[in-house]
Design an enzyme around this catalytic site. Structure first.
Site, PDB file in Angstrom:
ATOM      1  N   LYS A   1       0.833  -1.206   0.000  1.00 16.15           N
ATOM      2  CA  LYS A   1       0.000   0.000   0.000  1.00 16.15           C
ATOM      3  C   LYS A   1       0.872   1.263   0.000  1.00 16.15           C
ATOM      4  O   LYS A   1       0.509   2.274  -0.583  1.00 16.15           O
ATOM      5  CB  LYS A   1      -0.904   0.006   1.232  1.00 16.15           C
ATOM      6  CG  LYS A   1      -1.956  -1.101   1.243  1.00 16.15           C
ATOM      7  CD  LYS A   1      -2.857  -0.947   2.468  1.00 16.15           C
ATOM      8  CE  LYS A   1      -3.513  -2.240   2.906  1.00 16.15           C
ATOM      9  NZ  LYS A   1      -4.582  -2.711   2.051  1.00 16.15           N
TER      10      LYS A   1
ATOM     11  N   LYS B   1      -2.167   0.776   9.103  1.00 15.34           N
ATOM     12  CA  LYS B   1      -2.397  -0.356   8.194  1.00 15.34           C
ATOM     13  C   LYS B   1      -1.081  -1.075   7.938  1.00 15.34           C
ATOM     14  O   LYS B   1      -0.030  -0.422   7.888  1.00 15.34           O
ATOM     15  CB  LYS B   1      -2.896   0.129   6.831  1.00 15.34           C
ATOM     16  CG  LYS B   1      -4.279   0.682   6.811  1.00 15.34           C
ATOM     17  CD  LYS B   1      -4.642   1.005   5.356  1.00 15.34           C
ATOM     18  CE  LYS B   1      -6.018   1.611   5.277  1.00 15.34           C
ATOM     19  NZ  LYS B   1      -6.380   1.957   3.904  1.00 15.34           N
TER      20      LYS B   1
ATOM     21  N   GLY C   1      -7.464  -8.114   3.719  1.00 14.39           N
ATOM     22  CA  GLY C   1      -8.473  -8.738   4.570  1.00 14.39           C
ATOM     23  C   GLY C   1      -8.617  -8.062   5.926  1.00 14.39           C
ATOM     24  O   GLY C   1      -9.038  -8.673   6.892  1.00 14.39           O
ATOM     25  N   GLY C   2      -8.245  -6.788   5.992  1.00 15.33           N
ATOM     26  CA  GLY C   2      -8.422  -6.040   7.252  1.00 15.33           C
ATOM     27  C   GLY C   2      -7.430  -6.429   8.329  1.00 15.33           C
ATOM     28  O   GLY C   2      -7.492  -5.923   9.447  1.00 15.33           O
TER      29      GLY C   2
ATOM     30  N   HIS D   1     -17.265   2.921   1.673  1.00 13.72           N
ATOM     31  CA  HIS D   1     -16.283   2.258   0.812  1.00 13.72           C
ATOM     32  C   HIS D   1     -16.915   2.160  -0.576  1.00 13.72           C
ATOM     33  O   HIS D   1     -17.924   1.491  -0.755  1.00 13.72           O
ATOM     34  CB  HIS D   1     -15.964   0.859   1.369  1.00 13.72           C
ATOM     35  CG  HIS D   1     -15.098   0.051   0.457  1.00 13.72           C
ATOM     36  ND1 HIS D   1     -13.819  -0.340   0.778  1.00 13.72           N
ATOM     37  CD2 HIS D   1     -15.327  -0.452  -0.782  1.00 13.72           C
ATOM     38  CE1 HIS D   1     -13.307  -1.026  -0.210  1.00 13.72           C
ATOM     39  NE2 HIS D   1     -14.203  -1.116  -1.177  1.00 13.72           N
TER      40      HIS D   1
ATOM     41  N   HIS E   1     -13.424  -4.405   9.307  1.00 17.16           N
ATOM     42  CA  HIS E   1     -12.884  -3.925   8.029  1.00 17.16           C
ATOM     43  C   HIS E   1     -13.016  -4.952   6.908  1.00 17.16           C
ATOM     44  O   HIS E   1     -12.319  -4.890   5.913  1.00 17.16           O
ATOM     45  CB  HIS E   1     -11.412  -3.508   8.158  1.00 17.16           C
ATOM     46  CG  HIS E   1     -11.177  -2.580   9.300  1.00 17.16           C
ATOM     47  ND1 HIS E   1     -11.717  -1.331   9.358  1.00 17.16           N
ATOM     48  CD2 HIS E   1     -10.475  -2.738  10.453  1.00 17.16           C
ATOM     49  CE1 HIS E   1     -11.350  -0.749  10.478  1.00 17.16           C
ATOM     50  NE2 HIS E   1     -10.598  -1.577  11.168  1.00 17.16           N
TER      51      HIS E   1
ATOM     52  N   GLU F   1     -10.065   0.948  -5.159  1.00 19.24           N
ATOM     53  CA  GLU F   1     -10.897   1.208  -3.975  1.00 19.24           C
ATOM     54  C   GLU F   1     -10.733   2.644  -3.482  1.00 19.24           C
ATOM     55  O   GLU F   1      -9.615   3.172  -3.450  1.00 19.24           O
ATOM     56  CB  GLU F   1     -10.526   0.236  -2.849  1.00 19.24           C
ATOM     57  CG  GLU F   1     -10.805  -1.213  -3.217  1.00 19.24           C
ATOM     58  CD  GLU F   1     -10.705  -2.162  -2.031  1.00 19.24           C
ATOM     59  OE1 GLU F   1     -11.386  -3.198  -2.059  1.00 19.24           O
ATOM     60  OE2 GLU F   1      -9.952  -1.874  -1.075  1.00 19.24           O
TER      61      GLU F   1
ATOM     62  N   ARG G   1      -6.956  -8.357  -8.916  1.00 25.78           N
ATOM     63  CA  ARG G   1      -7.554  -9.694  -9.072  1.00 25.78           C
ATOM     64  C   ARG G   1      -9.066  -9.546  -9.192  1.00 25.78           C
ATOM     65  O   ARG G   1      -9.585  -8.442  -9.095  1.00 25.78           O
ATOM     66  CB  ARG G   1      -7.258 -10.517  -7.814  1.00 25.78           C
ATOM     67  CG  ARG G   1      -7.769  -9.795  -6.582  1.00 25.78           C
ATOM     68  CD  ARG G   1      -7.694 -10.624  -5.321  1.00 25.78           C
ATOM     69  NE  ARG G   1      -7.700  -9.794  -4.133  1.00 25.78           N
ATOM     70  CZ  ARG G   1      -8.759  -9.313  -3.534  1.00 25.78           C
ATOM     71  NH1 ARG G   1      -9.962  -9.554  -4.038  1.00 25.78           N
ATOM     72  NH2 ARG G   1      -8.678  -8.577  -2.437  1.00 25.78           N
TER      73      ARG G   1
HETATM   74  P1  ADP Z   1      -7.357  -4.409   3.312  1.00 22.64           P
HETATM   75  O1  ADP Z   1      -6.394  -4.447   2.161  1.00 22.64           O
HETATM   76  O2  ADP Z   1      -6.833  -5.061   4.543  1.00 22.64           O
HETATM   77  O3  ADP Z   1      -8.734  -4.844   2.919  1.00 22.64           O
HETATM   78  P2  ADP Z   1      -8.066  -1.607   2.940  1.00 22.64           P
HETATM   79  O4  ADP Z   1      -7.050  -0.557   2.840  1.00 22.64           O
HETATM   80  O5  ADP Z   1      -8.730  -2.056   1.688  1.00 22.64           O
HETATM   81  O6  ADP Z   1      -7.445  -2.858   3.715  1.00 22.64           O
HETATM   82  O7  ADP Z   1      -9.173  -1.162   3.978  1.00 22.64           O
HETATM   83  C1  ADP Z   1     -10.173  -2.038   4.435  1.00 22.64           C
HETATM   84  C2  ADP Z   1     -11.354  -1.233   4.964  1.00 22.64           C
HETATM   85  O8  ADP Z   1     -10.953  -0.399   6.035  1.00 22.64           O
HETATM   86  C3  ADP Z   1     -11.950  -0.278   3.960  1.00 22.64           C
HETATM   87  O9  ADP Z   1     -12.898  -0.910   3.174  1.00 22.64           O
HETATM   88  C4  ADP Z   1     -12.572   0.780   4.826  1.00 22.64           C
HETATM   89  O10 ADP Z   1     -13.814   0.382   5.324  1.00 22.64           O
HETATM   90  C5  ADP Z   1     -11.628   0.842   5.967  1.00 22.64           C
HETATM   91  N1  ADP Z   1     -10.651   1.929   5.737  1.00 22.64           N
HETATM   92  C6  ADP Z   1      -9.514   1.860   5.025  1.00 22.64           C
HETATM   93  N2  ADP Z   1      -8.863   3.024   5.048  1.00 22.64           N
HETATM   94  C7  ADP Z   1      -9.606   3.862   5.787  1.00 22.64           C
HETATM   95  C8  ADP Z   1      -9.470   5.211   6.230  1.00 22.64           C
HETATM   96  N3  ADP Z   1      -8.408   5.921   5.909  1.00 22.64           N
HETATM   97  N4  ADP Z   1     -10.450   5.725   7.016  1.00 22.64           N
HETATM   98  C9  ADP Z   1     -11.523   5.006   7.371  1.00 22.64           C
HETATM   99  N5  ADP Z   1     -11.685   3.733   7.008  1.00 22.64           N
HETATM  100  C10 ADP Z   1     -10.764   3.157   6.234  1.00 22.64           C
END
Ligand code: ADP
Length: 667
Positions: A120, A162, A168-169, A212, A239, A279, A296
């Protein structure tokens, strides 16, 4: 044009997505090869494929993540292409490279794109130069705690930590104030290193009550890049997405166009080919920021397929063969509304812990127009600890949002999963929820409305369920009564007492008493509550009963003394209790037992060690969760009954705790 033809595809995945990819292959006349671990020998995806190859033991690191075993399986079966599905190796650049080196098409984008978007932090740094809006954050290489502190203060709390390599959160932490930063950084680093082999962290401003929104993109090797509109995936738990829909109920047309355009500029900047997803986070005032690219097919791709009428897997295969996308942007339209619900083996009443065990009955409603069910499970399957607990996806399409939601709710109510706890009723309650229906959704919806969403079955319905269960058991006994067939089953030597049965309904002990009023009519009493009941039809799959003149079919699966049942507002488990309660040994209360199925990842105590209530004993890991078992009382560790790596079932005693050698024994 002379493009290569793919004749056979190996699907490097399992469960519903393996089956879904194979269905498109079949439609296109392409042969399929399944791969399987020892846990999946009898799984539906293995039987559906034309050929299947064992790739290793149950743990995914030794099977579904084993690159050389999968390439070898493709070689042995002469598969010319590999589709990775989602999860597992789908975003692994080394895997894409290994496929290419072996002369096998990897159905997905090029390995450089996967690598660029895999972290990321690097993805953000790359896109920062293109003007794509990024969430205020820190993606630098200096990962020292002091720098992270300084950056977090600059971003302003709440801050979201993060894992750069995450998915996967996992490894995500919301930090409300500076005081929590140290411990959150430490635990996020540990989790990230363990799960992804990389502990680089990214800091982002945490956007509260965000939505999202993601955009499906599609690129070919001729340089064409299109978007297939957006999906809204704001209904999440930890998440992770639970319900997704398309179109988003939150986007006015101008904003939709801007988000889709931005997704295309991300795709162009990285030279995207195949199907991918960009996203975004949408703030309450309507500002949007890029968060990541998934290189993917997504779990939720069917809602895009249902609203656009396209088959994304078919397009991926055509693109891998070198064909151009056979339509232009202007020819793609969003028609109607689609919504998908993910059915998980988990227990919402127990903090959504993953559930494992035998799925005795698995039945989905009959196919009707506008309902698609992508499932990887069937009756008799074992759900183990090794893989993701998602069982199936139910997708509904209708002319508008309300009609799609109503169809999906109906399909979920008609789904039977007996033997395992699932989130089915949680999903139904979500679809019934007024705020969800009005489209007032955001990523904190589940935590804000948790009480409403995990509501138990009402006491009156529990009684109805107990009455139906008692009649079901009574009918089973009557059917099986071979001895003295002329004596009615409820015959008692004691004329003053009506026949009764003791049941536990979802843990609540209930005594059901019945009196025969006529040949097939009973008066059933539970405490002061009474109902007139007439069993109408009895089948192994359930019982149709008329209660006070209203007939209803109760789906039942009986396993010895346990009945898995569906009541109008939810599933429940009924156990026939012995006449006299068994006293549980008090001594067992101090012992630590597994609250969920899992693998013992760490033992934190030793035999003979003195411990105090609240101290950590063992770390258990199941699927995507880690849980620390803590001591319930003070005491001495008398025995540790497991070792690292053991698989345990809920209720298994893991550590025996004895009383400390204090003098005040007794009272
Ligand atoms: P992963 O790759 O683990 O799925 P993501 O970056 O896609 O992580 O984030 C997963 C979820 O977390 C998002 O769908 C959103 O709901 C929440 N999220 C991510 N970044 C933010 C942010 N900066 N502020 C609030 N929520 C966030």
């Amino acid at each position: 044009m002379n493009t290569p033809r793919i004749e056979k595809i190996l699907i490097a995945n399992r469960g519903e997505i393996a089956l879904r990819v194979m269905r498109t292959c079949r439609k296109m006349g392409i042969s399929t090869v399944a791969v399987f671990s020892d846990a999946d020998v009898r799984s539906p995806h293995v039987r559906f494929a034309d050929e299947a190859v064992r790739i290793g033991p149950a743990p995914s690191t030794e099977s579904y993540l084993n690159i050389s075993a999968i390439i070898e399986a493709a070689r042995r079966t002469r598969a010319s292409a590999i589709h990775p599905g989602y999860g597992f190796l789908s975003e692994n650049a080394d895997f894409a490279k290994a496929c290419r080196a072996a002369g096998i098409f990897f159905i997905g984008p090029g390995e450089e794109v996967i690598r660029k978007m895999g972290l990321k932090t690097t993805a953000r740094r790359l896109l920062a130069e293109t003007g794509v809006p990024l969430v205020p954050g820190y993606d630098g290489e200096d990962q020292s705690v002091s720098t992270l502190h300084k950056q977090a203060r600059e971003i302003g709390f709440p801050v979201l930590i993060k894992a750069s390599a995450g998915g996967g959160g996992k490894g995500m932490r919301i930090v409300a104030a500076a005081a929590q930063l140290d411990s959150s950084i430490e635990s996020a680093k540990r989790e990230a290193a363990k799960a992804f082999g990389n502990d680089t962290l990214l800091l982002e401003k945490y956007i509260e009550r965000a939505r999202h929104i993601e955009v499906q993109i599609l690129g070919d090797s001729q340089g064409n890049l299109l978007h297939l509109f957006e999906r809204e995936c704001s209904i999440q738990r930890r998440h992770q997405k639970v319900i997704e829909e398309s179109p988003s109920p939150a986007l006015p047309p101008g904003l939709r166009e801007r988000i889709c355009e931005t997704a295309l500029s991300v795709g162009r900047a990285i030279g995207y080919t195949s199907a991918g997803t960009v996203e975004f986070i949408l703030t309450p005032p309507g500002e949007f920021f890029f968060i990541e690219v998934n290189t993917r097919l997504q779990v939720e791709h069917p809602i895009t397929e249902m609203t656009t009428g396209l088959d994304l897997v078919e397009l991926q295969i055509m693109i891998a063969e070198g064909h151009p996308i056979p339509f232009s942007q202007g020819e793609i339209h969003q028609t109607g509304h689609a919504v998908e619900a993910r059915l998980y083996a988990e227990d919402p009443l127990n903090d959504f812990r993953p559930a494992t065990g035998a799925c005795h009955t698995c039945q989905f409603p009959p196919a009707i127009e506008g309902i698609r069910i992508d499932s990887g499970i069937e009756s008799g399957a074992e759900v183990g600890v090794y893989y993701d607990p998602m069982l199936a996806k139910l997708i509904a399409h209708g002319p508008d949002r309300n009609q799609a939601l109503r169809k999906l709710e109906h399909a979920l109510r008609g789904t039977t999963i007996h033997g395992l706890r699932t989130n089915r009723d949680f999903l139904v309650r979500m679809l019934e929820h007024q705020d969800f229906r009005s489209g007032e959704i955001h990523t904190e919806f589940v935590s804000e409305h948790l009480e409403d969403l995990i509501r138990r079955i009402s006491p009156d319905e529990v009684k109805l369920g107990a009455a139906a269960a008692a009649l079901f058991l009574h009918q089973t006994l009557e059917r099986d009564a071979q001895v003295l067939p002329n004596i009615p089953l409820d015959y008692r030597n004691n004329p003053y007492r009506d026949p009764s049965i003791r049941l536990s309904v979802d843990g609540e002990a209930i005594e059901v008493i019945w009196k025969r009023l006529a040949d097939r009519r009973f008066l059933i009493s539970i405490g002061d509550w009474q109902v007139e009941a007439e069993p109408v039809e009895f089948a192994p799959s359930g019982i149709r009963v008329s209660f006070d003149g209203v007939q209803r079919f109760f789906r039942v699966t009986q396993i010895d003394d346990r009945l898995f049942m569906d009541l109008p507002s939810g599933a429940c488990e009924v156990v026939r209790l012995p006449r006299y309660p068994i006293h549980s040994a008090l001594a067992e209360q101090a012992d630590a037992s597994a609250p969920m199925p899992g693998v013992v990842s760490k033992i934190l105590v030793a035999v003979g060690q003195e411990i105090h209530a609240g101290e950590p004993l063992i770390i258990l890991e199941a699927m995507k969760m880690e849980q620390t078992l803590i001591a319930a009382t003070d005491g001495i560790v008398e025995a540790i009954l497991v070792k690292q790596g053991d698989v345990v079932a809920p209720g298994d005693v893991l550590v025996h705790i004895g009383a400390t050698n204090s003098t005040d024994e007794g009272e």
